[in-house]
Write a protein that holds these residues in place. Structure first.
Motif, PDB file in Angstrom:
ATOM      1  N   GLY A   1      14.328  49.125  53.945  1.00  0.00           N
ATOM      2  CA  GLY A   1      13.516  48.194  53.018  1.00  0.00           C
ATOM      3  C   GLY A   1      13.283  46.818  53.524  1.00  0.00           C
ATOM      4  O   GLY A   1      12.688  45.823  53.059  1.00  0.00           O
ATOM      5  N   PHE A   2      14.470  46.442  54.693  1.00  0.00           N
ATOM      6  CA  PHE A   2      14.383  45.209  55.258  1.00  0.00           C
ATOM      7  C   PHE A   2      13.660  45.060  56.387  1.00  0.00           C
ATOM      8  O   PHE A   2      13.734  45.648  57.326  1.00  0.00           O
ATOM      9  CB  PHE A   2      15.710  44.694  55.380  1.00  0.00           C
ATOM     10  CG  PHE A   2      15.827  43.235  55.724  1.00  0.00           C
ATOM     11  CD1 PHE A   2      16.019  42.203  54.511  1.00  0.00           C
ATOM     12  CD2 PHE A   2      16.003  42.659  56.749  1.00  0.00           C
ATOM     13  CE1 PHE A   2      15.932  40.774  54.921  1.00  0.00           C
ATOM     14  CE2 PHE A   2      16.181  41.241  57.222  1.00  0.00           C
ATOM     15  CZ  PHE A   2      15.957  40.275  56.144  1.00  0.00           C
ATOM     16  N   TYR A   3      12.627  44.108  56.542  1.00  0.00           N
ATOM     17  CA  TYR A   3      11.746  43.938  57.633  1.00  0.00           C
ATOM     18  C   TYR A   3      11.978  42.409  58.040  1.00  0.00           C
ATOM     19  O   TYR A   3      12.029  41.535  57.317  1.00  0.00           O
ATOM     20  CB  TYR A   3      10.355  44.249  57.548  1.00  0.00           C
ATOM     21  CG  TYR A   3      10.102  45.680  57.213  1.00  0.00           C
ATOM     22  CD1 TYR A   3       9.736  46.740  58.187  1.00  0.00           C
ATOM     23  CD2 TYR A   3      10.316  46.204  55.783  1.00  0.00           C
ATOM     24  CE1 TYR A   3       9.473  47.949  57.602  1.00  0.00           C
ATOM     25  CE2 TYR A   3      10.222  47.514  55.422  1.00  0.00           C
ATOM     26  CZ  TYR A   3       9.739  48.513  56.754  1.00  0.00           C
ATOM     27  OH  TYR A   3       9.546  49.913  56.139  1.00  0.00           O
ATOM     28  N   MET A   4      11.358  42.275  59.418  1.00  0.00           N
ATOM     29  CA  MET A   4      11.373  40.849  59.878  1.00  0.00           C
ATOM     30  C   MET A   4      10.406  40.401  60.754  1.00  0.00           C
ATOM     31  O   MET A   4      10.015  41.452  61.710  1.00  0.00           O
ATOM     32  CB  MET A   4      12.876  40.471  60.378  1.00  0.00           C
ATOM     33  CG  MET A   4      12.988  41.229  61.617  1.00  0.00           C
ATOM     34  SD  MET A   4      14.758  41.487  62.071  1.00  0.00           S
ATOM     35  CE  MET A   4      15.505  42.854  60.987  1.00  0.00           C
ATOM     36  N   ALA A   5      10.124  39.226  60.762  1.00  0.00           N
ATOM     37  CA  ALA A   5       9.011  38.795  61.832  1.00  0.00           C
ATOM     38  C   ALA A   5       9.919  37.419  62.170  1.00  0.00           C
ATOM     39  O   ALA A   5       9.582  36.358  61.414  1.00  0.00           O
ATOM     40  CB  ALA A   5       7.929  38.536  61.432  1.00  0.00           C
TER      41      ALA A   5
END
Lengths: 94, 388
Positions: free
Chosen positions: B332-336
């Motif tokens: 559930g952890f996403y990054m940009a």
């Protein structure tokens, strides 16, 4: 005077009505107004409009003036030519 | 930004960061039908790197991933004003980037870059110094050995472009909470559970880290080690004048980018070797070096008055390419993040790719070279060197 006839930011030609319209859209701080309306971004760097906008924010939202955040101050206070900066820097290097 | 709603108790998606990446992710997610999206920003929208950037958009890159992200993003920007139904003006200008080289090594790199760009249908071309001068007549050719030009590169106003995404996302139902600081991220059994802020705690199973210069700290809160670091890069703006320069002029060897915005002001910046950190101060050293560099390459600009200077954070990744990714170890952890100075111009694809990743759709572009996992135990290759 009507708000559309009151120029609040002379550099970027922003009227009091422009500011009121943005208040209604939810832009509440000087920094937010600046980024969508260019208020305070001209050669005077908010030296003219900064306090007036602060006062209008206080009045519109019913806040004490000292609770309205003042605009972010950045260099320069007065415009300086790039050539003048270069010359001053060259002098220091000699 | 005023919101009449109290801070939410739960959300399906929490985006951290109100810069261009965050608002683009919010809009793309909402447009695809996702609901209960909350965006949290510690100050106002575009307070961080987005609002401090050089406002350029270019496709002339040295890696395939950056070229593709940039090309697809410009295709979006060409229609952004209409697509986002914006009532302001995103100030899109497409008059190119002129990149000038000053040594043989750079000339060779330019040839490689242009070949790569052309293979991906980016209309860049090599120019002789004389041809470059025809495009920017006030260019001083002393020491210039070659140039490249791409006519479809250009300019966009970072503030209004962010505002356009914000307003469009808001119409799609996204809730924005500005002047709200994230304090912690709660995980349980290696999955996201909640985000703790100074305004309250919001329960969620999905967090998107779009915190720009502060992406590493947000990662740490969730127990995800992101190999990025931040560095202050300085920039200045002059008084506006009548139009004299169409394209952005940049040089990697001279360490400068300089463009005239549609508004008339010149914006210019450069980098230096200072230590990583979070200061966004303005320095005298920058002014001196900037004045020397610009008056040599573009002499008439020397007569313009500087009216403001500021700094902002580049968030560097190990290969200077973005990290648009999930986190294998925390569900559930996403990054940009890790855009290395180019997050503004890549934002449309950032939003599209990350929303596809989150919603389990087929990605519109190959993402292997964008994932966090590309750094795991491997030698870093394919490094982007076309960075000012």
């Amino acid at each position: 005077m009507k708000p559309e006839d009151v120029i609040i930011c002379r550099c970027s030609d922003v009227t009091l009505k422009d500011i009121y319209d943005l208040f209604e859209q939810g832009y509440e701080t000087f920094e937010e107004l600046k980024r969508v309306a260019r208020v305070g971004m001209g050669p005077c760097q908010a030296n003219t409009c900064g306090k007036m906008v602060q006062w209008e924010i206080a009045k519109y939202f019913g806040k004490p003036l000292d609770e309205v955040e003042f605009h972010n101050m950045r260099p320069f206070t007065l415009g300086v030519k790039l050539n003048a900066i270069k010359e001053a820097s060259d002098d220091e290097d000699e | 930004m005023k919101t009449n709603k109290p801070f939410p108790k739960n959300a399906d998606y929490v985006i951290i960061g109100g810069g261009i990446s965050g608002v683009s992710i919010a809009w793309h997610l909402a447009k695809k039908g996702a609901k209960n999206i909350v965006l949290i920003e510690q100050k106002h929208l575009s307070w961080g790197a987005t609002g401090r950037c050089g406002a350029g958009i270019r496709q002339q890159w040295g890696t395939e991933a950056n070229c593709l992200l940039a090309k697809k993003s410009i295709e979006f920007f060409e229609k952004a004003q209409e697509t986002l139904e914006y009532d302001g003006n995103v100030e899109f200008k497409q008059e190119g980037y002129l990149i000038v080289g000053t040594n043989a090594e750079e000339d060779a790199q330019f040839k490689k870059n242009v070949a790569l760009q052309n293979s991906l249908d980016i209309p860049a071309r090599m120019l002789s110094p004389q041809e470059a001068k025809e495009i920017v007549p006030h260019l001083n050719l002393e020491g210039v050995t070659s140039a490249t030009f791409c006519p479809t590169d250009g300019h966009l106003n970072p503030f209004t472009t962010t505002d356009a995404f914000y307003k469009a996302a808001k119409r799609e139902g996204v809730d924005f909470y500005t002047y709200t600081t994230v304090k912690d991220i709660i995980t349980e059994d290696d999955a996201i559970k909640a985000v703790v802020t100074d305004k309250g705690t919001v329960e969620t199973n999905v967090v998107i880290n779009a915190a720009g210069g502060f992406a590493k700290q947000i990662g740490e809160m969730a127990g995800v080690d992101i190999p990025v670091h931040s560095q202050n890069r300085e920039i200045l703006v002059t008084e506006p004048i009548e139009k004299i320069q169409g394209p952005m002029v940049i040089s990697f060897s001279r360490n400068i980018y300089c463009q005239q915005t549609p508004h008339g002001a010149f914006i210019m910046g450069r980098g230096d070797k200072r230590a990583p950190g979070y200061s966004m101060e303005s320095t005298h050293t920058f002014l001196d070096e900037m004045a020397k560099t610009v008056t040599k390459l573009l002499p008439p600009i020397g007569e313009l008055r500087v009216i403001r200077q500021w700094g902002g954070l580049y968030n560097f990744s190990p290969d200077s390419q973005p990290i648009i990714s999930d986190a294998k170890d925390v569900k559930g952890f996403y990054m940009a993040c890790g855009f290395s100075g180019h997050g503004f111009m890549l934002a449309p694809m950032t939003g599209l790719l990350l929303s596809e990743m989150i919603l389990g759709e087929e990605p519109s572009l190959p993402v292997e070279n964008l994932l966090l996992s590309r750094f795991e135990g491997k030698d870093i290759k394919d490094v982007e060197t076309s960075v000012v």
